[in-house]
Design a protein around this motif. Sequence first.
Motif, PDB file in Angstrom:
ATOM      1  N   GLU A 200       0.835  -1.200   0.000  1.00  0.00           N
ATOM      2  CA  GLU A 200       0.000   0.000   0.000  1.00  0.00           C
ATOM      3  C   GLU A 200       0.874   1.256   0.000  1.00  0.00           C
ATOM      4  O   GLU A 200       0.601   2.225  -0.721  1.00  0.00           O
ATOM      5  CB  GLU A 200      -0.924   0.024   1.214  1.00  0.00           C
ATOM      6  CG  GLU A 200      -1.756   1.302   1.218  1.00  0.00           C
ATOM      7  CD  GLU A 200      -2.877   1.292   2.240  1.00  0.00           C
ATOM      8  OE1 GLU A 200      -2.980   0.322   3.001  1.00  0.00           O
ATOM      9  OE2 GLU A 200      -3.651   2.274   2.254  1.00  0.00           O
ATOM     10  N   ALA A 204       0.856   4.232  -2.791  1.00  0.00           N
ATOM     11  CA  ALA A 204       0.685   5.655  -2.494  1.00  0.00           C
ATOM     12  C   ALA A 204       1.828   6.468  -3.076  1.00  0.00           C
ATOM     13  O   ALA A 204       1.626   7.564  -3.606  1.00  0.00           O
ATOM     14  CB  ALA A 204       0.604   5.867  -0.984  1.00  0.00           C
ATOM     15  N   ASN A 209       0.931  10.566  -3.971  1.00  0.00           N
ATOM     16  CA  ASN A 209      -0.073  11.136  -3.076  1.00  0.00           C
ATOM     17  C   ASN A 209       0.506  11.242  -1.662  1.00  0.00           C
ATOM     18  O   ASN A 209       0.571  10.262  -0.929  1.00  0.00           O
ATOM     19  CB  ASN A 209      -1.304  10.223  -3.079  1.00  0.00           C
ATOM     20  CG  ASN A 209      -2.439  10.811  -2.256  1.00  0.00           C
ATOM     21  OD1 ASN A 209      -2.213  11.456  -1.222  1.00  0.00           O
ATOM     22  ND2 ASN A 209      -3.665  10.585  -2.696  1.00  0.00           N
ATOM     23  N   GLU A 211      -0.526  12.614   1.233  1.00  0.00           N
ATOM     24  CA  GLU A 211      -1.357  12.281   2.393  1.00  0.00           C
ATOM     25  C   GLU A 211      -1.538  10.771   2.517  1.00  0.00           C
ATOM     26  O   GLU A 211      -1.460  10.209   3.612  1.00  0.00           O
ATOM     27  CB  GLU A 211      -2.724  12.962   2.287  1.00  0.00           C
ATOM     28  CG  GLU A 211      -2.698  14.462   2.479  1.00  0.00           C
ATOM     29  CD  GLU A 211      -2.393  15.200   1.185  1.00  0.00           C
ATOM     30  OE1 GLU A 211      -2.207  14.534   0.129  1.00  0.00           O
ATOM     31  OE2 GLU A 211      -2.319  16.443   1.226  1.00  0.00           O
ATOM     32  N   TRP A 212      -1.785  10.135   1.395  1.00  0.00           N
ATOM     33  CA  TRP A 212      -1.959   8.686   1.411  1.00  0.00           C
ATOM     34  C   TRP A 212      -0.669   8.013   1.892  1.00  0.00           C
ATOM     35  O   TRP A 212      -0.705   7.101   2.738  1.00  0.00           O
ATOM     36  CB  TRP A 212      -2.347   8.196   0.013  1.00  0.00           C
ATOM     37  CG  TRP A 212      -2.678   6.735  -0.073  1.00  0.00           C
ATOM     38  CD1 TRP A 212      -2.918   5.887   0.962  1.00  0.00           C
ATOM     39  CD2 TRP A 212      -2.802   5.961  -1.269  1.00  0.00           C
ATOM     40  NE1 TRP A 212      -3.184   4.625   0.493  1.00  0.00           N
ATOM     41  CE2 TRP A 212      -3.128   4.637  -0.870  1.00  0.00           C
ATOM     42  CE3 TRP A 212      -2.694   6.243  -2.630  1.00  0.00           C
ATOM     43  CZ2 TRP A 212      -3.310   3.613  -1.802  1.00  0.00           C
ATOM     44  CZ3 TRP A 212      -2.891   5.225  -3.553  1.00  0.00           C
ATOM     45  CH2 TRP A 212      -3.195   3.921  -3.131  1.00  0.00           C
ATOM     46  N   ALA A 216      -0.454   5.770   5.117  1.00  0.00           N
ATOM     47  CA  ALA A 216      -0.123   4.337   4.996  1.00  0.00           C
ATOM     48  C   ALA A 216       1.085   3.988   5.842  1.00  0.00           C
ATOM     49  O   ALA A 216       1.121   2.953   6.514  1.00  0.00           O
ATOM     50  CB  ALA A 216       0.112   3.991   3.523  1.00  0.00           C
TER      51      ALA A 216
END
Lengths: 240, 240
Positions: A200, A204, A209, A211-212, A216
């Motif tokens: 994950e 991201a 990204n 924030e992701w 994560a």
Amino acid sequence: MGGSLKNEMTREGSKDAATQSAVETAYRRIRHMILTGEMRSGDKLLENQLATTIGVSRTPIREALNRLNAEGLVVLERYRRGIVADFSLEDAIEIFRLRAILEGHAAGRAATRISDTHLDRLQDLERVMEKQFEELGWNEHLEGFDKLNAEFHAVIASAAESPRLEKILASSLELPASIFNRYSEPVEMRTRRTHAQHREILSALKARNPEWAQAAMNAHLFSLLPTASGSLEHEAGNVG
Amino acid sequence: MGGSLKNEMTREGSKDAATQSAVETAYRRIRHMILTGEMRSGDKLLENQLATTIGVSRTPIREALNRLNAEGLVVLERYRRGIVADFSLEDAIEIFRLRAILEGHAAGRAATRISDTHLDRLQDLERVMEKQFEELGWNEHLEGFDKLNAEFHAVIASAAESPRLEKILASSLELPASIFNRYSEPVEMRTRRTHAQHREILSALKARNPEWAQAAMNAHLFSLLPTASGSLEHEAGNVG
DNA sequence: TTCCCAAAATTGGTATACACTTTTTGACGA
DNA sequence: TCGTCAAAAAGTGTATACCAATTTTGGGAA
């Protein structure tokens, strides 16, 4: 920065391998002994003994011990012999909490800065980790896993382009692997989840990204964070 | 304890007067010279010269320099003489960003942990800082301010009850005061705002409100953070 | 000027000596 | 047996001398 990645997958000898200074040698040897569990909490660190064992004089040994003391792996008090630091459950919690904050931040920054080369490297690392896990099983793959996992996190920290952040993560927030096994849930359980989380994080980062990526990474580290009231019913047993 | 006669020429000891080790002496002296601007970026650090100046042998000087090197205040390369580290605008930004993250976290934790004694201490510190500011003006109060301000932040870091966090803030994220003046907005402007922010942090801590404390500390540090595009029209000029 | 090279300076490391402190040992007495 | 305590042993902290590796300096040549 130019992507001069080409990391060494070999044991530790970089091809450069210019003559290591004596303190570097001593530092690495002692640090390795502590991190791998070859030396355990409370073990004595005698300067003369280490000097003869490692094959350097007392002077670089002392510098190495001072460094490890600053990093928290060794406890030095004036006129007392050094001992390998002891890590309580609270220490482990504190370290994981700080790692979550700082590595989360690093992942967020990395998302908009990481090069394709580094992304490929992360992909490769994760692939190898999972392959070894399949082939060797959760018990035998551990040795290689620790190294690959460390590089996985190091690559992200490096991609954050914050040298002090990178240094702090590399030198001030480490735990001996044995402590990890002592306080965390059983290995096979967390290993499976770890690989899913790594994927994950990778997704991201590929999506650029921030924030992701930060979330994560945060989730990954907090999930490893041992809790005083958590599912820690399993016995510590022999930690060797 | 037997009364050991030692050649103590420094009357640094307060009541306890724990005899400083030579490396401690050397470390403090050199660090002080760098942080106060007595030594400036690029200045050479010769072991022999420092040894005679400080009055110890090369051995503790070398340990002190290594420590300062690890903390980033000194740059050491093999066989090269040490020099005082140079801090670019980007270095300053990085340090303030990391301080904001970590001190914000510390303030949040401190809000639910700090004792009334420490709260009183913070109140006193801020009161003295503001009094000196009124009496001496923004130009003359600086010397005392740096010390009091450092303690203000140190008390909060200590109240967070996270020893590694405290150590990182104390040793890995420091800047010479001169750099502060070089990159930040003019002193009198930021001083007034600083006092208002300190009062707000204090209010948040008294209210035992973690989110507020964290946010207030964050705002405080981010407001000090120099920006490449910010209001930095004033010339650096002589930084003495 | 710029380049090159030998001399001087400086650091990295070893070895040794000794002062100071902690830790261990072992004899002594309750 | 058990604690106590002082002497002995062990260990760290610092100074010093010395050498090797390397950088830095300074002067001469092109």
